[in-house]
Design a protein around this motif. Sequence first.
Motif, PDB file in Angstrom:
ATOM      1  N   ASN A  31      17.452 -41.397  54.752  1.00 44.73           N
ATOM      2  CA  ASN A  31      17.166 -39.971  54.889  1.00 44.73           C
ATOM      3  C   ASN A  31      16.118 -39.694  55.962  1.00 44.73           C
ATOM      4  O   ASN A  31      15.431 -38.667  55.922  1.00 44.73           O
ATOM      5  N   SER A  91      17.756 -45.068  43.717  1.00 44.31           N
ATOM      6  CA  SER A  91      18.094 -43.727  44.183  1.00 44.31           C
ATOM      7  C   SER A  91      19.367 -43.257  43.504  1.00 44.31           C
ATOM      8  O   SER A  91      20.309 -44.035  43.333  1.00 44.31           O
ATOM      9  N   ILE A  92      19.395 -41.977  43.124  1.00 43.99           N
ATOM     10  CA  ILE A  92      20.572 -41.392  42.492  1.00 43.99           C
ATOM     11  C   ILE A  92      21.013 -40.200  43.329  1.00 43.99           C
ATOM     12  O   ILE A  92      20.234 -39.260  43.541  1.00 43.99           O
ATOM     13  N   ALA A  93      22.232 -40.238  43.833  1.00 38.87           N
ATOM     14  CA  ALA A  93      22.769 -39.085  44.552  1.00 38.87           C
ATOM     15  C   ALA A  93      22.782 -37.886  43.611  1.00 38.87           C
ATOM     16  O   ALA A  93      23.101 -38.015  42.421  1.00 38.87           O
ATOM     17  N   PHE A  94      22.447 -36.716  44.133  1.00 35.22           N
ATOM     18  CA  PHE A  94      22.303 -35.563  43.247  1.00 35.22           C
ATOM     19  C   PHE A  94      23.595 -35.239  42.508  1.00 35.22           C
ATOM     20  O   PHE A  94      23.555 -34.797  41.358  1.00 35.22           O
ATOM     21  N   ASP A 120      25.487 -37.220  41.180  1.00 31.05           N
ATOM     22  CA  ASP A 120      25.608 -38.144  40.053  1.00 31.05           C
ATOM     23  C   ASP A 120      24.449 -38.051  39.070  1.00 31.05           C
ATOM     24  O   ASP A 120      24.440 -38.768  38.065  1.00 31.05           O
ATOM     25  N   PHE A 121      23.492 -37.194  39.350  1.00 29.44           N
ATOM     26  CA  PHE A 121      22.292 -37.154  38.509  1.00 29.44           C
ATOM     27  C   PHE A 121      22.575 -36.475  37.162  1.00 29.44           C
ATOM     28  O   PHE A 121      22.238 -37.008  36.108  1.00 29.44           O
ATOM     29  N   SER A 134      10.658 -35.499  51.792  1.00 27.21           N
ATOM     30  CA  SER A 134      10.407 -36.026  50.459  1.00 27.21           C
ATOM     31  C   SER A 134       9.506 -35.064  49.699  1.00 27.21           C
ATOM     32  O   SER A 134       8.459 -34.649  50.204  1.00 27.21           O
ATOM     33  N   THR A 149      18.764 -36.482  47.085  1.00 26.50           N
ATOM     34  CA  THR A 149      18.742 -37.771  46.389  1.00 26.50           C
ATOM     35  C   THR A 149      17.515 -37.793  45.488  1.00 26.50           C
ATOM     36  O   THR A 149      16.438 -37.361  45.893  1.00 26.50           O
ATOM     37  N   GLU A 165      14.484 -36.416  47.597  1.00 25.79           N
ATOM     38  CA  GLU A 165      14.615 -36.528  49.044  1.00 25.79           C
ATOM     39  C   GLU A 165      15.750 -35.638  49.551  1.00 25.79           C
ATOM     40  O   GLU A 165      16.844 -35.628  48.987  1.00 25.79           O
ATOM     41  N   GLU A 180      22.635 -31.696  49.037  1.00 21.05           N
ATOM     42  CA  GLU A 180      22.967 -33.111  48.837  1.00 21.05           C
ATOM     43  C   GLU A 180      21.713 -33.987  48.791  1.00 21.05           C
ATOM     44  O   GLU A 180      21.588 -34.982  49.496  1.00 21.05           O
ATOM     45  N   ARG A 184      14.781 -40.026  43.554  1.00 19.32           N
ATOM     46  CA  ARG A 184      14.179 -41.354  43.503  1.00 19.32           C
ATOM     47  C   ARG A 184      13.517 -41.539  42.144  1.00 19.32           C
ATOM     48  O   ARG A 184      12.748 -40.677  41.690  1.00 19.32           O
TER      49      ARG A 184
END
Length: 340
Positions: free
Chosen positions: A67, A196-199, A201-202, A72, A184, A226, A182, A186
């Motif tokens: 990123n 890290s989790i992609a949003f 998938d959160f 952040s 991420t 992020e 989009e 942390r």
Amino acid sequence: MRPFRFTNAKDASSAVQGLTSNPNARFLAGGTNLLDLMKEDVERPDELIDITRLPLTQIKAITSGPNQGGLSIGGLGRNADAANHPLVRQNYPLLTQAILAGASGQIRNMATNGGNLLQRTRCPYFYEVSMPCNKREPDGQSARSGCGALEGINRMHAIFGWSDKCVAVYPSDMAIALAALEATVRVRKADGQERSIAFADFHRLPGDTPEKDTNLNHGELITAIELPKNRFADHSYYLKVRDRSSYAFALVSVAAALEVKENRIVQARIAMGGVAHKPWRALKAEQLLVGKEATEANFRQAAEAEMADARPLAHNKFKVELGNRSIVRALQMAFNGGKA
């Protein structure tokens, strides 16, 4: 409110270890949602671990990693500080608009960025402990299991992604903008490592386990959010439709972001709130807009394609037409740089 033990976390490591060792402990940051749930006897932790003193509040440019060039945002920073930070206002005005549309000024001064993502549904059947709710009492574990809203008063409830176990909607405004951008998330794991989790998938759809709002594991701590670098700053808008203009949760909300070149859409990002158990990405609408001219007719076509899959309940059929109109309006405002 039931008795509980109160612990001050000295650092992130001790906070994570403390929560991991006690399955019935919870982190306490701003407390704007958790304490309400405890007072209503919905949440019943026997230990609160205070993490407010951890140094996870900084907002800074990302200088390396996937990123790089993005931003952040500290997980324990306050919503008000995130909304008003110059780098957020300049490069991610969509996020500023969404945060300012949520809650009151006093709550934004207390609520943390990580905590905002973890707030739980405001479904009245979830809050009323005498009513059946699979989110509060998982299916089969109690006489109060079930979904009272499924056949009850469900005006505020989901039209996408619901199951017969749960029709509740996710309440955050901030998260709808983060979905469109989009982001991420942390998190610090129990073993001290980070992931890290992609949003996208959160948060989770309810399926057979509506008691699980997110894909966080117990003991994991949100350290930062992020945002990748993008070209949406000049053409983005957050639209929130609610019963009153003061502090209220969305009937339908839309975060719209466009990259436009010579009146043609290069990229489109659209996320919706008030319609599902998680921030709902309008992927069909996005795909239809790419390469098209930024016209009202194309906005309407994209909105209709997205809303065609809606499954309204007995009392919220109005959300289908409201969703259509809201997507079109948000895209128009985004294209015009937030001007009517």
